[in-house]
Design a protein around this motif. Structure first.
Motif, PDB file in Angstrom:
ATOM      1  N   GLY A 216     -15.574 -11.352  -2.449  1.00  0.00           N
ATOM      2  CA  GLY A 216     -16.193 -10.224  -1.702  1.00  0.00           C
ATOM      3  C   GLY A 216     -15.086  -9.046  -1.664  1.00  0.00           C
ATOM      4  O   GLY A 216     -14.716  -8.505  -2.912  1.00  0.00           O
ATOM      5  N   VAL A 217     -14.377  -8.657  -0.523  1.00  0.00           N
ATOM      6  CA  VAL A 217     -13.840  -7.291  -0.270  1.00  0.00           C
ATOM      7  C   VAL A 217     -11.919  -7.642  -1.095  1.00  0.00           C
ATOM      8  O   VAL A 217     -11.550  -6.916  -1.488  1.00  0.00           O
ATOM      9  CB  VAL A 217     -13.650  -6.980   0.820  1.00  0.00           C
ATOM     10  N   HIS A 218     -11.869  -9.216  -1.654  1.00  0.00           N
ATOM     11  CA  HIS A 218     -10.634  -9.315  -2.254  1.00  0.00           C
ATOM     12  C   HIS A 218     -10.920  -9.673  -3.547  1.00  0.00           C
ATOM     13  O   HIS A 218      -9.940 -10.161  -4.247  1.00  0.00           O
ATOM     14  CB  HIS A 218     -10.075 -10.587  -1.233  1.00  0.00           C
ATOM     15  N   ALA A 219     -12.052  -9.183  -4.111  1.00  0.00           N
ATOM     16  CA  ALA A 219     -12.379  -9.480  -5.375  1.00  0.00           C
ATOM     17  C   ALA A 219     -11.356  -8.926  -6.432  1.00  0.00           C
ATOM     18  O   ALA A 219     -11.029  -9.608  -7.411  1.00  0.00           O
ATOM     19  CB  ALA A 219     -13.637  -8.780  -5.787  1.00  0.00           C
ATOM     20  N   VAL A 232     -13.341  -2.842  -7.878  1.00  0.00           N
ATOM     21  CA  VAL A 232     -14.004  -2.977  -6.567  1.00  0.00           C
ATOM     22  C   VAL A 232     -13.022  -2.718  -5.580  1.00  0.00           C
ATOM     23  O   VAL A 232     -11.775  -3.342  -5.341  1.00  0.00           O
ATOM     24  CB  VAL A 232     -14.671  -4.418  -6.575  1.00  0.00           C
ATOM     25  N   ARG A 233     -13.432  -2.104  -4.160  1.00  0.00           N
ATOM     26  CA  ARG A 233     -12.543  -1.833  -3.305  1.00  0.00           C
ATOM     27  C   ARG A 233     -12.939  -2.168  -2.089  1.00  0.00           C
ATOM     28  O   ARG A 233     -14.400  -1.781  -1.682  1.00  0.00           O
ATOM     29  CB  ARG A 233     -12.184  -0.345  -3.343  1.00  0.00           C
ATOM     30  N   PRO A 234     -12.429  -2.563  -0.943  1.00  0.00           N
ATOM     31  CA  PRO A 234     -13.062  -2.899   0.243  1.00  0.00           C
ATOM     32  C   PRO A 234     -13.182  -1.477   1.105  1.00  0.00           C
ATOM     33  O   PRO A 234     -12.230  -0.650   1.412  1.00  0.00           O
ATOM     34  CB  PRO A 234     -11.848  -3.576   1.054  1.00  0.00           C
ATOM     35  N   ARG A 235     -14.416  -1.241   1.587  1.00  0.00           N
ATOM     36  CA  ARG A 235     -14.671  -0.130   2.471  1.00  0.00           C
ATOM     37  C   ARG A 235     -15.153  -0.308   3.696  1.00  0.00           C
ATOM     38  O   ARG A 235     -16.332  -1.169   3.811  1.00  0.00           O
ATOM     39  CB  ARG A 235     -15.754   0.842   1.524  1.00  0.00           C
ATOM     40  N   LYS A 236     -14.588   0.118   4.882  1.00  0.00           N
ATOM     41  CA  LYS A 236     -15.188  -0.242   6.148  1.00  0.00           C
ATOM     42  C   LYS A 236     -16.663   0.438   6.548  1.00  0.00           C
ATOM     43  O   LYS A 236     -16.735   1.641   6.510  1.00  0.00           O
ATOM     44  CB  LYS A 236     -13.915  -0.188   7.169  1.00  0.00           C
ATOM     45  N   PRO A 281     -11.577   5.540   2.748  1.00  0.00           N
ATOM     46  CA  PRO A 281     -10.695   5.191   2.086  1.00  0.00           C
ATOM     47  C   PRO A 281     -10.609   3.406   1.993  1.00  0.00           C
ATOM     48  O   PRO A 281     -11.569   2.928   2.702  1.00  0.00           O
ATOM     49  CB  PRO A 281      -9.333   5.546   2.835  1.00  0.00           C
ATOM     50  N   ASP A 282      -9.974   2.963   1.251  1.00  0.00           N
ATOM     51  CA  ASP A 282      -9.912   1.487   1.153  1.00  0.00           C
ATOM     52  C   ASP A 282      -9.250   0.942   2.470  1.00  0.00           C
ATOM     53  O   ASP A 282      -8.316   1.564   3.154  1.00  0.00           O
ATOM     54  CB  ASP A 282      -8.931   0.980   0.088  1.00  0.00           C
ATOM     55  N   CYS A 283      -9.962  -0.139   2.972  1.00  0.00           N
ATOM     56  CA  CYS A 283      -9.732  -0.467   4.233  1.00  0.00           C
ATOM     57  C   CYS A 283     -10.034  -2.050   4.578  1.00  0.00           C
ATOM     58  O   CYS A 283     -11.111  -2.504   4.197  1.00  0.00           O
ATOM     59  CB  CYS A 283     -10.485   0.227   5.352  1.00  0.00           C
ATOM     60  N   LEU A 284      -9.263  -2.575   5.231  1.00  0.00           N
ATOM     61  CA  LEU A 284      -9.318  -4.200   5.652  1.00  0.00           C
ATOM     62  C   LEU A 284      -9.475  -4.364   7.010  1.00  0.00           C
ATOM     63  O   LEU A 284      -9.501  -5.615   7.487  1.00  0.00           O
ATOM     64  CB  LEU A 284      -8.589  -4.865   4.791  1.00  0.00           C
ATOM     65  N   ASP A 285      -9.065  -3.498   7.998  1.00  0.00           N
ATOM     66  CA  ASP A 285      -9.032  -3.889   9.213  1.00  0.00           C
ATOM     67  C   ASP A 285     -10.197  -3.606   9.775  1.00  0.00           C
ATOM     68  O   ASP A 285     -11.360  -3.479   9.243  1.00  0.00           O
ATOM     69  CB  ASP A 285      -8.143  -2.943   9.867  1.00  0.00           C
ATOM     70  N   ALA A 322     -17.792  -4.478  -0.348  1.00  0.00           N
ATOM     71  CA  ALA A 322     -17.034  -4.770  -1.666  1.00  0.00           C
ATOM     72  C   ALA A 322     -17.689  -3.762  -2.421  1.00  0.00           C
ATOM     73  O   ALA A 322     -18.436  -3.903  -3.397  1.00  0.00           O
ATOM     74  CB  ALA A 322     -17.241  -6.190  -2.083  1.00  0.00           C
ATOM     75  N   TYR A 323     -16.995  -2.559  -2.660  1.00  0.00           N
ATOM     76  CA  TYR A 323     -17.738  -1.262  -3.118  1.00  0.00           C
ATOM     77  C   TYR A 323     -17.318  -1.145  -4.750  1.00  0.00           C
ATOM     78  O   TYR A 323     -15.880  -0.960  -4.975  1.00  0.00           O
ATOM     79  CB  TYR A 323     -17.242  -0.280  -2.109  1.00  0.00           C
TER      80      TYR A 323
END
Length: 396
Positions: A216-219, A232-236, A281-285, A322-323
């Motif tokens: 997923g977002v940690h790919a 691939v980046r994590p987008r909130k 922005p990239d974001c994981l919170d 997972a963008y």
């Protein structure tokens, strides 16, 4: 089932969300218990995974033919889910509601709407184009004064219980012999053109014939362990829940020209909107920005649906896409330079609805070395290396 050390597996899947669990289900079914399959999932309650925090939609109104074909298989699978995922005869209920997707357009968006309609019609999608008068008749609660038209899926579109689908895949996969490990992958060991093992946080190393990245977002982090750059980046994304005193009646999942969407959720509604690229922005919170609703979402809701001028905020949550930076489409299949590393990443918000077809496709690829029922080669990793985009226009 193949016997051997507890740390030796034919296939190790990193990530037990809906994509990883769908792959585990189809792979274990195809291989009929003859191989050892492990799924690594650090959050087995799925409290923080993208699956359970999604809006749960499924649609066929895509601009990419392959995405349409994926959805066509997925909706058939979901309609008959008990047949596939029942364990010991228990009915599987994912609360599937085929109430449609309604894309609204202003003048500038009409060419895109019509072009997409041509592609969808060619693929056999039951979709209707509506002019403003049609919209006003069908949805009397809607302000159509600034609209030029719309597109509504007549069947095979709607929403479902995302968490329930994930659990159904997981239960069936376990029933078919798949091992789920509550642990976290923290590294890969590579020799030449192969990944030889997966390192876990608690100290174990799992040797693997095939490793599948379904993180997923940690790919991108998993890919980096193998020396690979995956864009691939994590987008909130925020999902807001609200209630309205006025019963507006029949309501599909509606996408305003601004990008704001809303749909019923029981006696309430949920809504959200993706930000502009420069504000993403990239974001994981998981922090929720309520001002985004007040300043960007609610004004659109109140304009489009006058009854929504008086609503009550009931709650909100944050999840992640997972963008895929290249084209917002999935990255699927073996890496061209690492012979046993498989990718199932970058769904950009479409992973839930694409999980049945993607699970089947990746299982075919691992089992037979090629896609058999649906050719998804257009989503290969090679396009990421070559920079050849296969853009999906309809990203919600």
């Amino acid at each position: 089932m193949v016997t051997g050390s507890n740390n030796n597996y034919d296939t190790v899947i990193i990530g037990g969300g809906v994509i990883g669990s769908a792959i585990a289900y189809f792979l274990s079914a195809m291989q009929d218990g003859k191989t050892r399959i492990a799924v690594i999932e650090k959050d087995p309650a799925y409290e923080f995974g993208s699956t359970g925090r999604s809006a749960g939609g499924i649609r066929q109104q895509f601009s990419t033919p392959e995405n349409i074909r994926i959805s066509q298989f997925s909706i058939d699978f979901l309609r008959n889910i008990t047949e596939y995922l029942s364990v010991d005869g228990t009915r599987v209920d994912i609360d599937l509601k085929e109430n449609g997707y309604l894309f609204l357009a202003q003048d500038a968006q009409i060419p895109i709407l019509y072009n997409n309609h041509t592609i969808q019609s060619r693929e056999g999608v039951p979709v209707a184009l509506l002019d403003p008068d049609d919209l006003a008749r069908a949805y009397p609660w809607m302000n159509v004064s600034d609209l030029a038209g719309g597109s509504i899926g007549l069947e095979g579109e709607g929403w479902l219980d995302a968490y329930g689908l994930n659990q159904a895949f997981r239960r069936k996969a376990i029933h078919q012999g798949v091992t789920y490990l509550k642990d976290e992958a923290i590294g890969l060991e590579r020799e030449g053109n192969r990944v030889t093992s997966v390192q876990l946080l608690e100290g174990r190393r799992l040797s693997a014939g095939t490793v599948i990245n379904a993180a997923g977002v940690h790919a991108a982090t998993v890919a980096k362990w193998a020396g690979i750059d995956l864009a691939v980046r994590p987008r909130k994304r925020f999902v807001y829940s609200f209630s309205c005193r006025t019963d507006i009646g029949k309501c599909p999942l509606t996408i305003d020209p601004s990008g704001v969407y809303f749909r019923p959720e029981g006696h309430q509604f949920i809504s959200g909107c993706s930000p502009s690229p420069e504000n993403d922005p990239d974001c994981l919170d998981f922090d929720v920005d309520y001002s985004w609703f007040e300043e960007h979402v609610w004004p659109v809701l109140a304009h489009r649906v006058p009854a929504f001028e008086a609503i009550k905020m009931e709650g909100a949550w944050a999840g992640h896409y997972a963008y895929n930076l290249l084209d917002q489409n999935a990255v699927l299949g073996f890496h061209p330079d690492i012979s046993n590393l498989v990718f199932a990443n970058g769904f950009s918000g479409h992973g839930l609805q694409q999980s049945p077809a993607v699970g089947r496709a990746i299982a075919e690829l691992v089992t037979h070395g090629r896609y058999q029922t649906l050719d998804l080669e257009t989503f290969s990793f090679q396009r990421m290396i070559d920079g050849i985009a296969r853009p999906e226009i309809n990203v919600v």
